[in-house]
Motif scaffolding. Structure first.
Motif, PDB file in Angstrom:
ATOM      1  N   ASN A 118     -14.126  41.348  -8.813  1.00  0.00           N
ATOM      2  CA  ASN A 118     -14.162  42.523  -9.686  1.00  0.00           C
ATOM      3  C   ASN A 118     -12.799  42.918 -10.243  1.00  0.00           C
ATOM      4  O   ASN A 118     -12.407  44.080 -10.227  1.00  0.00           O
ATOM      5  CB  ASN A 118     -14.812  43.710  -8.970  1.00  0.00           C
ATOM      6  CG  ASN A 118     -14.079  44.104  -7.689  1.00  0.00           C
ATOM      7  OD1 ASN A 118     -13.375  43.295  -7.093  1.00  0.00           O
ATOM      8  ND2 ASN A 118     -14.255  45.337  -7.255  1.00  0.00           N
ATOM      9  N   HIS A 119     -12.047  41.932 -10.774  1.00  0.00           N
ATOM     10  CA  HIS A 119     -10.876  42.277 -11.580  1.00  0.00           C
ATOM     11  C   HIS A 119     -11.335  43.102 -12.785  1.00  0.00           C
ATOM     12  O   HIS A 119     -12.394  42.847 -13.363  1.00  0.00           O
ATOM     13  CB  HIS A 119     -10.196  41.017 -12.117  1.00  0.00           C
ATOM     14  CG  HIS A 119      -9.610  40.115 -11.074  1.00  0.00           C
ATOM     15  ND1 HIS A 119      -8.688  40.522 -10.135  1.00  0.00           N
ATOM     16  CD2 HIS A 119      -9.796  38.779 -10.845  1.00  0.00           C
ATOM     17  CE1 HIS A 119      -8.338  39.493  -9.376  1.00  0.00           C
ATOM     18  NE2 HIS A 119      -9.006  38.426  -9.782  1.00  0.00           N
ATOM     19  N   GLY A 120     -10.499  44.052 -13.218  1.00  0.00           N
ATOM     20  CA  GLY A 120     -10.842  44.838 -14.399  1.00  0.00           C
ATOM     21  C   GLY A 120     -11.827  45.935 -14.067  1.00  0.00           C
ATOM     22  O   GLY A 120     -12.148  46.200 -12.900  1.00  0.00           O
ATOM     23  N   ASP A 179      -9.949  47.361  -7.003  1.00  0.00           N
ATOM     24  CA  ASP A 179     -10.490  48.722  -7.062  1.00  0.00           C
ATOM     25  C   ASP A 179     -11.733  48.855  -7.921  1.00  0.00           C
ATOM     26  O   ASP A 179     -12.429  49.862  -7.865  1.00  0.00           O
ATOM     27  CB  ASP A 179      -9.416  49.705  -7.543  1.00  0.00           C
ATOM     28  CG  ASP A 179      -8.909  49.419  -8.951  1.00  0.00           C
ATOM     29  OD1 ASP A 179      -9.204  48.327  -9.473  1.00  0.00           O
ATOM     30  OD2 ASP A 179      -8.218  50.278  -9.528  1.00  0.00           O
ATOM     31  N   GLY A 180     -12.034  47.851  -8.760  1.00  0.00           N
ATOM     32  CA  GLY A 180     -13.196  48.002  -9.637  1.00  0.00           C
ATOM     33  C   GLY A 180     -12.895  48.985 -10.748  1.00  0.00           C
ATOM     34  O   GLY A 180     -11.810  48.972 -11.326  1.00  0.00           O
ATOM     35  N   TYR A 181     -13.849  49.832 -11.064  1.00  0.00           N
ATOM     36  CA  TYR A 181     -13.679  50.761 -12.187  1.00  0.00           C
ATOM     37  C   TYR A 181     -12.731  51.903 -11.784  1.00  0.00           C
ATOM     38  O   TYR A 181     -12.840  52.468 -10.693  1.00  0.00           O
ATOM     39  CB  TYR A 181     -15.028  51.345 -12.599  1.00  0.00           C
ATOM     40  CG  TYR A 181     -15.123  51.647 -14.071  1.00  0.00           C
ATOM     41  CD1 TYR A 181     -15.919  50.871 -14.908  1.00  0.00           C
ATOM     42  CD2 TYR A 181     -14.409  52.695 -14.642  1.00  0.00           C
ATOM     43  CE1 TYR A 181     -16.001  51.140 -16.269  1.00  0.00           C
ATOM     44  CE2 TYR A 181     -14.486  52.970 -15.988  1.00  0.00           C
ATOM     45  CZ  TYR A 181     -15.287  52.195 -16.804  1.00  0.00           C
ATOM     46  OH  TYR A 181     -15.361  52.452 -18.138  1.00  0.00           O
ATOM     47  N   ALA A 182     -11.819  52.254 -12.664  1.00  0.00           N
ATOM     48  CA  ALA A 182     -10.910  53.374 -12.426  1.00  0.00           C
ATOM     49  C   ALA A 182     -10.559  54.009 -13.763  1.00  0.00           C
ATOM     50  O   ALA A 182     -10.219  53.309 -14.710  1.00  0.00           O
ATOM     51  CB  ALA A 182      -9.651  52.910 -11.714  1.00  0.00           C
ATOM     52  N   ILE A 236     -10.139  56.179  -5.171  1.00  0.00           N
ATOM     53  CA  ILE A 236     -10.381  55.747  -6.551  1.00  0.00           C
ATOM     54  C   ILE A 236     -11.483  56.625  -7.137  1.00  0.00           C
ATOM     55  O   ILE A 236     -12.543  56.788  -6.524  1.00  0.00           O
ATOM     56  CB  ILE A 236     -10.839  54.272  -6.625  1.00  0.00           C
ATOM     57  CG1 ILE A 236      -9.933  53.373  -5.777  1.00  0.00           C
ATOM     58  CG2 ILE A 236     -10.905  53.814  -8.070  1.00  0.00           C
ATOM     59  CD1 ILE A 236      -8.522  53.282  -6.251  1.00  0.00           C
ATOM     60  N   TYR A 237     -11.245  57.182  -8.322  1.00  0.00           N
ATOM     61  CA  TYR A 237     -12.251  57.964  -9.029  1.00  0.00           C
ATOM     62  C   TYR A 237     -12.503  57.336 -10.397  1.00  0.00           C
ATOM     63  O   TYR A 237     -11.588  56.838 -11.042  1.00  0.00           O
ATOM     64  CB  TYR A 237     -11.778  59.407  -9.222  1.00  0.00           C
ATOM     65  CG  TYR A 237     -11.648  60.192  -7.947  1.00  0.00           C
ATOM     66  CD1 TYR A 237     -12.734  60.884  -7.409  1.00  0.00           C
ATOM     67  CD2 TYR A 237     -10.446  60.226  -7.255  1.00  0.00           C
ATOM     68  CE1 TYR A 237     -12.619  61.599  -6.233  1.00  0.00           C
ATOM     69  CE2 TYR A 237     -10.306  60.938  -6.078  1.00  0.00           C
ATOM     70  CZ  TYR A 237     -11.402  61.623  -5.571  1.00  0.00           C
ATOM     71  OH  TYR A 237     -11.286  62.327  -4.395  1.00  0.00           O
ATOM     72  N   ALA A 238     -13.763  57.398 -10.828  1.00  0.00           N
ATOM     73  CA  ALA A 238     -14.084  56.823 -12.133  1.00  0.00           C
ATOM     74  C   ALA A 238     -15.346  57.442 -12.696  1.00  0.00           C
ATOM     75  O   ALA A 238     -16.261  57.821 -11.963  1.00  0.00           O
ATOM     76  CB  ALA A 238     -14.275  55.312 -12.027  1.00  0.00           C
ATOM     77  N   ASN A 239     -15.380  57.532 -14.029  1.00  0.00           N
ATOM     78  CA  ASN A 239     -16.612  57.783 -14.770  1.00  0.00           C
ATOM     79  C   ASN A 239     -16.772  56.609 -15.716  1.00  0.00           C
ATOM     80  O   ASN A 239     -16.050  56.493 -16.703  1.00  0.00           O
ATOM     81  CB  ASN A 239     -16.524  59.087 -15.570  1.00  0.00           C
ATOM     82  CG  ASN A 239     -17.792  59.344 -16.382  1.00  0.00           C
ATOM     83  OD1 ASN A 239     -18.305  58.438 -17.031  1.00  0.00           O
ATOM     84  ND2 ASN A 239     -18.274  60.553 -16.362  1.00  0.00           N
ATOM     85  N   ARG A 242     -14.552  55.949  -4.569  1.00  0.00           N
ATOM     86  CA  ARG A 242     -14.425  54.934  -3.537  1.00  0.00           C
ATOM     87  C   ARG A 242     -13.146  55.165  -2.753  1.00  0.00           C
ATOM     88  O   ARG A 242     -12.174  55.719  -3.277  1.00  0.00           O
ATOM     89  CB  ARG A 242     -14.385  53.527  -4.150  1.00  0.00           C
ATOM     90  CG  ARG A 242     -15.693  53.050  -4.712  1.00  0.00           C
ATOM     91  CD  ARG A 242     -15.568  51.612  -5.216  1.00  0.00           C
ATOM     92  NE  ARG A 242     -14.574  51.493  -6.264  1.00  0.00           N
ATOM     93  CZ  ARG A 242     -14.833  51.716  -7.554  1.00  0.00           C
ATOM     94  NH1 ARG A 242     -16.052  52.067  -7.930  1.00  0.00           N
ATOM     95  NH2 ARG A 242     -13.882  51.591  -8.463  1.00  0.00           N
ATOM     96  N   VAL A 243     -13.153  54.709  -1.524  1.00  0.00           N
ATOM     97  CA  VAL A 243     -11.964  54.780  -0.687  1.00  0.00           C
ATOM     98  C   VAL A 243     -11.617  53.368  -0.234  1.00  0.00           C
ATOM     99  O   VAL A 243     -12.446  52.682   0.372  1.00  0.00           O
ATOM    100  CB  VAL A 243     -12.172  55.693   0.532  1.00  0.00           C
ATOM    101  CG1 VAL A 243     -10.932  55.665   1.427  1.00  0.00           C
ATOM    102  CG2 VAL A 243     -12.468  57.118   0.089  1.00  0.00           C
TER     103      VAL A 243
END
Length: 747
Positions: free
Chosen positions: A265-267, A419-422, A561-564, A576-577
């Protein structure tokens, strides 16, 4: 030449009749998917009023139901199609929370409802046909006007971005559906074709995608969707003109986790499962005769489809692609599994290096990357657009500040994670090195590459592979704040077919700095010995052996990590943590980190014995003993060095014995020797020699023709792959053309 009836999009000539015949046999499983999807729609209630969230799902719903009606002539499918079509057609605008009428919702609906209009428009009541036609004309004009007015700004000129591909594909489909009755729509198709011809020219030849696998899965199929519409509507086939599409399946495959269900899950990746498109695999298999794509499509369809459908965070997801699965499937393409493919691949534009111990589910895999924002080609061409036209074309907001970062998996588990989505992207979320606690310039925002000066570029300086080993060197010093005076952040990554990864970080700045080495995981690392941390997950364990620095300063903490992930649904939030192991060095002007990451079965009571070796000359060396397997790795020995009984000149070298096999290799070098056996190259090359009691194998990669001499007995039977083999007294001389070659001979 006989004119082909193209009045029904994607169904020229007798194609519809052939499909009606083939759904009884060779397309029976795809037909089943289609009518099962239609049954699902029957139990759903489309919202009477436009919801705040995305409405992209209306597009494929209209297409699925309309195609099923054409194939069966069953009126209840026509009635169901009308229910979905006219719910969407009666919304005043397409899109609500984000850019109504001008973005993804409009693109998705323009595509799906235009197909429905083309397919079943003549079966609708006259008033409904006119209503749908008027709505498509209105929405198409809105989309077209926005594209013209925003040229050089947002998606209209964002050639490397999924919004561009989706919106122009929708606009083109509406144009082809309407242009016979509304000539102004020809401007839509003309503009879309000009756009996609430029897209195909600008995309990287290696098939990679800077936005990551999830947006590859979400966006790249729309390039093919447009090309399919163009070909079926006009007879113009641009698929052969696209090296990107020809190669992009390999990007997706090599970013698959060893279980082939999850992803690296790069990017910006919403999760670790939103990666498959059965329909797109079918089309790539069809257009480029890729048997592995055909095979993977069936694997997903039969084994992983429903988990992908229900666990994916990307909508509409894989389920609504049923109509494309049926249309894009080519039963004449054979299948071939992936077990015989190389276990490593390098994607130079994205600076992406991928290696695995095998294609089995329990394999160990590492993915390592370093490149400018958007990849090398996009970074260069975007600068040219900016300098010559004043256009902002890159829009690489889904590309993270992750140069020199890596992800590591083993035994069906993620051990070193991304981290996935951020939304606020930070280098500190990745497995790399911080300087005085700081990450990259321009970070801690959504689009870290926007307005970033040209000189801030990372790259893979060198890459070599052979005999299952992979060596790569990434450079990322230019990505840090200039005020930090960072002169060198070079990461050597060495991957072994035995399942361990060696990392060497060479760091330097103009002043004393504190250097922090990061390793993120799902579960906290534990300190099991003075220089050993362990990360455990399910059946897998990652033993982290800290070889350098001599004075070890470590801490374990959390990274939030926070994301919308979607502007169309403001209320959606992902939190996510990550568990983070930090290793500090300094303050000092220079620092070195050397670590061995050993992936093992968690039930294995043994621990590899890892020791640093004294080096006569410059460079670093480590000895790894894993049971009876022994491997000596030398790194950064370009000036020539000796460690123990191994001497080498090159970027890296290895001497190993494992499973009854001996290995001697050098990456981007000219010489390696151990115990009387020597390999010499006349020019810089990567040479890996393996031998046992019966056979010798030589893997050679070089940019120019090279002569390689191997200390070995005279060969008995040779397989040379275009290489001239000349036996001499106690030696074998190989005349190797530029490129990558393998030579084997029996002893």
């Amino acid at each position: 030449m006989t004119d082909v009836d193209r009045s029904k999009l994607l169904l020229p000539g007798r194609r519809l009749q052939r499909l009606r015949e083939e759904i009884r046999d060779v397309r029976a499983s795809q037909f089943r998917r289609l009518y099962e999807q239609a049954d699902w729609y029957r139990h759903q209630q489309p919202p009477a009023e436009h919801p705040t969230a995305s409405i992209t799902f209306f597009g494929p719903a209209a297409a699925n139901l309309s195609l099923l009606h054409l194939l069966t002539d069953q009126d209840h499918y026509l009635d169901e199609a009308r229910r979905w079509i006219f719910t969407a057609a009666r919304y005043p605008h397409w899109g609500k929370a984000h850019m109504p009428d001008h973005d993804l919702d409009a693109g998705w609906l323009s595509y799906g409802l235009s197909l429905a209009y083309s397919w079943i428009g003549d079966r609708l009541p006259a008033a409904e046909r006119e209503e749908l036609e008027a709505k498509l004309l209105l929405q198409g004009q809105r989309l077209y006007d926005f594209a013209v007015e925003s040229e050089g700004g947002w998606w209209s000129s964002s050639y490397w971005q999924n919004h561009n591909w989706i919106c122009y594909a929708g606009l083109a489909t509406a144009g082809y559906a309407l242009q016979d009755r509304h000539p102004e729509a020809r401007e839509w198709t003309k503009r879309a074709e000009e756009n996609f011809r430029k897209v195909l020219e600008l995309l990287p030849e290696d098939g990679s995608n800077c936005e990551g696998v999830v947006y590859w899965r979400y966006g790249v199929p729309w390039i093919a969707t447009y090309l399919d519409v163009l070909e079926q509507a006009t007879g113009t086939d641009l698929f052969p003109d696209s090296p990107y599409l020809r190669e992009t399946f390999w990007y997706r495959l090599y970013q698959a986790a060893p279980n082939l269900e999850e992803i690296v899950n790069h990017g910006d990746c919403h999760d670790r499962r939103s990666g498959h498109s059965v329909a797109f695999y079918y089309l790539l298999a069809k257009k480029y005769r890729l048997p592995q794509a055909q095979w993977l499509a069936r694997q997903v369809a039969e084994r992983g489809f429903w988990r992908e459908a229900y666990e994916s965070g990307v909508k509409p997801g894989v389920m609504p692609e049923a109509f494309q699965e049926l249309l894009w499937y080519d039963p004449t393409v054979p299948e071939q599994d992936v077990r015989d493919l190389p276990t490593q691949r390098y994607f130079p534009d994205l600076g992406l290096v991928v290696a695995r111990t095998g294609w089995d589910r329990d394999a160990t895999m590492v993915s390592f990357k370093a490149s400018p924002g958007g990849g090398h080609k996009a970074w260069e061409r975007a600068k040219r657009f900016k300098d010559e036209d004043g256009w902002d074309t890159l829009n690489a907001g889904h590309h993270h500040p992750d140069a020199n970062a890596f992800v590591l998996l083993s035994r069906d588990a993620f051990l070193a994670i991304d981290d996935g989505y951020a939304n606020r992207k930070r280098a500190a979320n990745h497995n790399l090195v911080l300087v005085d606690g700081q990450g990259f310039v321009n970070e801690d925002r959504y689009h870290v590459y926007k307005e970033l000066p040209y000189q801030h570029q990372a790259r893979i300086r060198s890459h070599a592979a052979g005999a299952g080993y992979v060596h790569a060197v990434g450079e990322s010093a230019a990505m840090y704040e200039p005020a930090l005076g960072v002169r060198q952040v070079d990461r050597h990554l060495w991957f072994s077919p035995l399942g361990h990864t060696v990392l060497l970080d060479r760091l330097a700045a103009d002043a004393d700095r504190t250097w922090t080495w990061l390793l993120h995981s799902d579960h906290p690392a534990t300190a099991d010995a003075e220089r050993l941390h362990r990360i455990r997950k399910a059946r897998a364990r990652l033993d982290v052996h800290h070889v350098r620095p001599d004075a070890l300063d470590t801490e374990i903490g959390e990274t939030e990590i926070y994301a919308n992930p979607t502007a169309s649904t403001p209320s959606l939030e992902i939190r996510r943590v990550q568990q983070t192991l930090r290793v500090h060095a300094g303050p000092a002007r220079e620092a070195t980190f050397l670590a061995v990451l050993d992936a093992r079965d968690d039930h294995d009571p043994d621990t590899s014995h890892v020791t640093a070796l004294d080096v006569d000359g410059e460079g670093q060396a480590v000895r790894i003993e894993r049971g009876s397997d022994v491997e000596v790795v030398l790194l950064e020995v370009a000036a020539g060095a000796t460690a123990g009984d191994v001497s080498a000149t090159g970027a890296a070298a290895v001497a190993a014995q494992a499973d009854g096999r001996q290995v001697l290799g050098v990456a981007h070098g000219t010489r390696v020797a151990r115990g009387g056996r020597e390999v010499v190259a006349s020019a810089t090359a990567s040479v890996f020699v393996t031998w046992d009691a019966y056979e010798v194998g030589v893997d050679v990669s070089a940019d120019t023709d090279v002569e390689v001499t191997v200390t070995a007995d005279a060969p008995v039977s040779v397989r040379a792959d275009g290489v001239a083999v000349v036996p001499e007294d106690g030696r074998v001389r190989l005349h190797v053309p530029a490129g990558t070659h393998r030579v084997t001979w029996t002893r």
